[in-house]
Scaffold this active site. Structure first.
Site, short mmCIF file in Angstrom:
data_model
loop_
_atom_site.label_atom_id
_atom_site.label_comp_id
_atom_site.label_asym_id
_atom_site.label_seq_id
_atom_site.Cartn_x
_atom_site.Cartn_y
_atom_site.Cartn_z
N HIS A 66 -10.86 -5.92 8.21
CA HIS A 66 -11.57 -5.61 6.97
C HIS A 66 -12.79 -4.73 7.23
O HIS A 66 -13.45 -4.32 6.30
CB HIS A 66 -12.02 -6.90 6.28
N GLU A 99 0.82 -1.22 0.00
CA GLU A 99 0.00 0.00 0.00
C GLU A 99 0.85 1.27 0.00
O GLU A 99 0.46 2.28 -0.59
CB GLU A 99 -0.95 0.01 1.21
#
Ligand SMILES: Cc1ncc(C[n+]2csc(CCOP(=O)(O)OP(=O)(O)O)c2C)c(N)n1
Ligand SMILES: [Mg+2]
Lengths: 279, 361
Positions: A124, A55
């Protein structure tokens, strides 16, 4: 809602060939939630790029792409993994315009699903929007409806400021409302009155707006008239819109899908009080 | 059945070099014309003059904390002179003064930056660089994306990013090399191994024998060069630039040099630097080496040196004069250039500050 996001991306890519989409699994698969489904087939592998799983460099290289003259849309697969790129977002994306005294604009959008409600594993479902509202230089939007999802994304992509665009995981499939086929924008920083009322203002954003509307419905049966505000945009915050509603109702409550002790809620209620008191 | 085995144990590689410690060129052809070497030497001398000036300004309280280039002049200038300022980009860390100046960043802006004036960050529109980076290694992914974007748009510009041995331990370095290898970004990763990250020695950054060999794991070419040898650094960088321009991808260059000064004006290297080691590196002074080379070419003498020093001093003084005469930033300037379209709350805050500071200019 997911269709609205996908349609918007397609239309904007069609209209402007400087738009590129980068992220994890955004290509052939079309993203794990299919937000980019079909885009690689339409626009090619150079404009819809499956990135290595990192990321930091996804966001960091997005900054470089923007400086080279492109208009990147970055997908972070889940906001819970945004911290792997947090330094690039908070101290680089948000500050490069200032650091270069206006030389480097960063017309980039970071899209990311967040929040719970769909039985995902830990991390998540994190709702970390608060962190990102504490960095001047960045705009943060969080649509609650499909109509706004399309219009706010188009506005974010048009903006010369970097925008973090947060998508409610829960709303991807559940949220269904009318979305025009043509391109349109919804201005950043303007709230929406989701339900008009007279007794109390209930402020929410993203997936919590739906909860707020249901609460308002229940309360109406007890004779309490609730005005539900959908913030749409966490930064800029529509202080005028909030203040107009609260001066009418005289009461305010904030609903979010976060733990009760989150900074954003407290900070926003504190600054609200301050703003309303000094008016 | 195949045998499981460890990869070959590479011998450590001696850095590529062209000049001997005393400035004598090997038997090959010089990669730089005499004129180019003279120009490069001027940048190296200019850097020494500026570093002295900046350090004394800091001692007088007129500059903030400042990091000098001392000992690394050939490394920075050798790399910078391999670039075309018209189309190539520099993505700096903070120890690359001469590279930025050669690329067109005004010396007075550099000075203003260290005087705490946000105006110092101003990069003129035609100067292809990013602002200096304080968050170590954060610039490396940006350089990678920038180079990749130039290539995507069909240009032949390249990006070079500078960083230290310390910064190369950050994840951003590794993630960037990995991505650059995959997309063949025209980027040059210029790692200045100056022996130290503040007080942490090079040995504490990696167990690898060189930083350059880490490139192999990313499918990227790595090279190791004597960073105190102007000609060698220039040659290696020029090759990497040509390779990137031709579409053949990134290179990691490890420039082996030594920080002969303090980390910055707040540092006390006597607490950790070994005096003998320091003296050994002082003997390899990169500026003296170039002068000796030019002497061996018969084009260096005392007069030329004095002339050059004078002109460097005059250039720095003129820039300092501009910096001194630049009005102090108003507190409202804090709110400028944060957004293209600032939120109302921020405009209100700016307004409040202006009132509270009673017309503070
Ligand atoms: C991410 C980050 N961590 C820590 C620091 C504090 N810091 C500033 S310079 C420095 C050492 C850097 O060493 P190196 O990368 O080798 O560069 P050099 O100073 O030797 O040129 C440290 C730890 C920082 N600026 N950024
Ligand atoms: Mg170092």
């Amino acid at each position: 809602m997911i269709e609205a996001i996908r349609e918007c991306l397609g239309q904007e890519m069609e209209a402007d060939n400087r738009v590129v989409v980068i992220g994890e699994d955004v290509g052939v698969l079309g993203g794990v939630f299919r937000a980019t489904d079909g885009l690689q087939a339409r626009f090619g592998k150079d404009r819809v790029v499956d990135m290595p799983l990192a990321e930091g460099v996804i966001v960091g290289s997005g900054i470089g792409l923007a400086m080279s003259g492109l208009r990147p849309v970055i997908e972070l697969q889940f906001l819970g993994f945004g911290h792997q790129a947090f330094h690039q977002i908070g101290q680089q994306v948000a500050r490069l315009r200032y650091r270069s005294q206006g030389r480097h604009a960063l017309p980039l959008v970071i899209r990311s699903p967040f929040g719970g409600g769909v039985r995902t594993p830990e991390l998540h479902s994190d709702a970390f929007e608060a962190f990102y509202t504490h960095t001047p230089g960045l705009k943060v939007v969080a649509p609650a409806t499909a109509y706004d999802a399309k219009g706010l994304l188009a506005a974010a992509m048009e903006s010369d400021d970097p925008v973090l665009y947060l998508e409610p995981l829960k709303g991807y499939r559940l949220t269904k409302d009318e979305v025009p086929d043509e391109r349109y924008t919804v201005p950043l920083g303007k709230l929406r009155i989701a339900r008009a009322g007279a007794d109390v203002t209930l402020i929410a954003w993203s997936a919590a707006v739906n909860v707020a509307e249901r609460a308002a419905e229940e309360l109406s049966e007890q004779g309490i008239s609730v005005e539900v505000l959908d913030l749409r945009s966490l930064n800029p915050l529509d202080i005028d819109g909030i203040s107009e509603s609260v001066s009418k109702t005289g009461r305010v409550a904030i609903l979010s899908s976060k733990s009760a002790s989150t900074v954003w809620k407290h900070q926003s209620s504190a600054s609200l009080l301050l703003i309303l008191l000094i008016r | 059945m195949s045998e499981s085995r460890f990869l070959p144990n590479f011998e450590s590689i001696a850095p590529f070099s062209r000049l001997s410690d005393s400035g004598i060129l090997d038997s090959g052809e010089s990669p730089m014309s005499d004129e180019a070497v003279l120009e490069a030497l001027r940048y190296m001398m200019l850097t020494r003059v500026f570093d002295d000036k900046a350090t004394s300004m800091q001692r007088q309280g007129r500059f903030g904390t400042f990091s000098s280039v001392r000992g690394q002049e050939a490394s920075v200038v050798g790399a910078a002179t391999a670039l075309d300022p018209v189309k190539d980009w520099i993505v700096p860390q903070y120890r690359e003064f001469p590279a930025l100046i050669r690329h067109g960043y005004p010396i007075e802006n550099f000075a203003l930056y260290f005087m705490g004036n946000p105006k110092g960050g101003t990069i003129p529109p035609n100067v292809n660089m990013l602002p200096m980076q304080i968050s170590l290694a954060a610039q490396i992914p940006q350089a990678t994306g920038l180079a990749w974007g130039l290539k995507m748009q069909g240009g032949d510009g390249v990006a070079i990013t500078f960083f230290g041995d310390g910064a190369s331990s950050e994840g951003d370095f590794h993630e960037s090399l990995n991505l650059a290898g995959i997309v063949k970004a025209p980027v040059i990763f210029f790692l200045q191994n100056n022996g130290w990250a503040i007080s942490t020695p090079r040995e504490n950054q990696t167990a690898a024998r060189s930083f350059a060999e880490r490139a192999i794991g990313y499918g990227v070419e790595g090279v190791i060069v004597d960073g105190n040898d102007l000609l060698a650094v220039h040659e290696v960088t020029a090759r990497a630039v040509a390779k990137a321009r031709a579409g053949n991808g990134p290179t990691l260059i490890e420039s082996v040099t030594y920080r002969t000064g303090a980390h910055n004006t707040a540092d006390d290297p006597s607490r950790y630097v070994d005096q003998q080691e320091l003296e050994k590196w002082q003997q390899k002074d990169p500026v003296e080496r170039v002068k000796n080379y030019l002497r061996s070419r018969g084009i260096w003498n005392e007069n030329l040196e004095l002339e050059l020093l004078d002109s460097c001093a005059a250039q720095i003084d003129a820039a300092m004069e501009i910096a001194r005469n630049t009005p102090l930033a108003t507190s409202e300037a804090l709110f400028d250039h944060v957004y293209a379209e600032p939120p109302q709350r921020m405009l209100d805050q700016k307004h409040d500050w202006a009132i509270r500071n009673g017309g503070d200019r």
